[in-house]
Design an enzyme around this catalytic site. Structure first.
Site, PDB file in Angstrom:
ATOM      1  N   ASP A  80      39.404  46.822  39.935  1.00 37.97           N
ATOM      2  CA  ASP A  80      40.472  47.987  40.046  1.00 37.97           C
ATOM      3  C   ASP A  80      41.286  47.986  40.794  1.00 37.97           C
ATOM      4  O   ASP A  80      41.591  47.437  41.743  1.00 37.97           O
ATOM      5  CB  ASP A  80      39.325  49.072  39.376  1.00 37.97           C
ATOM      6  CG  ASP A  80      38.418  49.851  40.505  1.00 37.97           C
ATOM      7  OD1 ASP A  80      38.821  48.724  41.200  1.00 37.97           O
ATOM      8  OD2 ASP A  80      38.338  50.706  41.008  1.00 37.97           O
ATOM      9  N   TYR A  82      43.581  50.026  44.162  1.00 39.37           N
ATOM     10  CA  TYR A  82      43.010  49.927  45.129  1.00 39.37           C
ATOM     11  C   TYR A  82      43.229  51.402  44.667  1.00 39.37           C
ATOM     12  O   TYR A  82      44.102  52.178  44.516  1.00 39.37           O
ATOM     13  CB  TYR A  82      44.386  49.671  46.418  1.00 39.37           C
ATOM     14  CG  TYR A  82      44.537  48.116  46.101  1.00 39.37           C
ATOM     15  CD1 TYR A  82      43.193  47.460  46.781  1.00 39.37           C
ATOM     16  CD2 TYR A  82      45.480  47.736  46.432  1.00 39.37           C
ATOM     17  CE1 TYR A  82      43.339  46.398  47.202  1.00 39.37           C
ATOM     18  CE2 TYR A  82      45.767  46.538  47.022  1.00 39.37           C
ATOM     19  CZ  TYR A  82      44.452  45.787  47.282  1.00 39.37           C
ATOM     20  OH  TYR A  82      45.206  44.129  48.183  1.00 39.37           O
ATOM     21  N   PHE A  93      45.337  42.994  43.502  1.00 42.82           N
ATOM     22  CA  PHE A  93      45.424  42.539  44.881  1.00 42.82           C
ATOM     23  C   PHE A  93      46.549  43.181  45.617  1.00 42.82           C
ATOM     24  O   PHE A  93      47.209  42.943  47.022  1.00 42.82           O
ATOM     25  CB  PHE A  93      44.967  41.264  44.695  1.00 42.82           C
ATOM     26  CG  PHE A  93      43.369  40.888  44.372  1.00 42.82           C
ATOM     27  CD1 PHE A  93      42.709  40.965  45.370  1.00 42.82           C
ATOM     28  CD2 PHE A  93      43.949  39.600  43.174  1.00 42.82           C
ATOM     29  CE1 PHE A  93      41.253  40.862  45.015  1.00 42.82           C
ATOM     30  CE2 PHE A  93      42.480  39.586  42.847  1.00 42.82           C
ATOM     31  CZ  PHE A  93      41.503  39.991  43.714  1.00 42.82           C
ATOM     32  N   HIS A 207      34.244  35.775  46.237  1.00 45.04           N
ATOM     33  CA  HIS A 207      35.927  36.862  45.777  1.00 45.04           C
ATOM     34  C   HIS A 207      36.465  36.922  47.599  1.00 45.04           C
ATOM     35  O   HIS A 207      35.678  36.420  48.436  1.00 45.04           O
ATOM     36  CB  HIS A 207      35.517  38.471  46.035  1.00 45.04           C
ATOM     37  CG  HIS A 207      36.625  39.608  45.932  1.00 45.04           C
ATOM     38  ND1 HIS A 207      37.276  39.878  46.604  1.00 45.04           N
ATOM     39  CD2 HIS A 207      36.605  40.246  44.561  1.00 45.04           C
ATOM     40  CE1 HIS A 207      38.238  40.614  46.451  1.00 45.04           C
ATOM     41  NE2 HIS A 207      37.715  40.945  44.743  1.00 45.04           N
TER      42      HIS A 207
END
Length: 238
Positions: A80, A82, A93, A207
């Site tokens: 989701d 920031y 990202f 991740h």
């Protein structure tokens, strides 16, 4: 605090008509918002805005605006947006120009530099905006497309996943071989949407978050995904 104006940093209204997408995505987006899940999502977003919630990003569908389906060569899945003010710009990202690099993005650049020998100038150049990637065939897709300030995953399960699953499925069922970079368990849970036998390249690791980037079973740092994607794209004439 209002961010109204030409360049708002937060969502202004729950109206998909305000969220531009590339023509190739429009039928899929229209069908979603015409259905029960899309209408429920719109009602939820409007109710939170009416309650004074600060919601990011200002353009939830920006990934679908910048990367038309016929140009997708690589898919990078995030979870989701920031949740800090001014960070999210509608691409997984990526952060808006001038925003300090979040730790996960720092690790993405670190692995690119290690894997490809690409030297990145110090912050704020080139900064953390990945708009150039999006305009060059990299679909930077979060599975949830809005979030409230300071509340990660606050809009998880509210309906966005039904749309983004359809986007992933649409790309995966296309004729063109695509690179899917699935980092972390959340992204890897979408593997079932990617049919086998179509020539796609699935790259999976931990991740890039500092909590997992160096840990087993497949550390993000050292995964070699960028060179594998480069070689795959070259093989297919991209």
């Amino acid at each position: 605090m209002s961010d109204a104006g030409a360049n708002p940093t937060q969502l202004q209204a729950a109206d998909p008509a305000d969220w531009s997408v590339a023509p190739g995505w429009q039928p899929l987006v229209d069908a979603f918002f015409a259905g029960a899940r899309g209408q429920s999502l719109r009602a939820f977003l409007q109710s939170r805005l009416d309650a004074g919630a600060v919601i990011f990003p200002p353009r939830p569908l920006r990934a679908l605006e910048l990367t038309p389906p016929e140009e997708v060569r690589v898919v990078i899945l995030g979870q989701d947006p920031y949740h800090g003010r001014g960070q999210a710009e509608g691409l997984a990202f990526s952060v808006a120009p001038g925003v300090r690099l979040p730790p996960s993005l720092q690790n993405i650049f670190k692995e690119m530099q290690r894997d490809l020998g690409v030297a990145f100038p110090p912050f704020p150049q080139p900064g953390g905006s990945l708009v150039k990637w999006a305009k060059n065939g990299v679909l930077l897709l979060n599975t949830g497309l809005t979030v409230e300030e300071g509340q990660p995953a606050s809009h998880a399960g509210k309906g966005w996943e039904a749309l983004t699953d359809e986007v992933i499925r649409h790309v995966a069922e296309g004729e063109r071989p695509v690179v899917f970079m699935l980092w972390g368990s959340h992204a890897q849970s979408k593997r079932a949407l990617i049919p086998q036998g179509r020539g796609h390249l699935l790259l999976m690791s931990n991740h890039p978050s500092p909590l997992s980037a160096l840990r087993p079973p497949v550390p993000f740092i050292g995964n070699g995904h960028f060179s594998q994607a480069r070689d795959f794209r070259a093989q297919h004439g991209y």
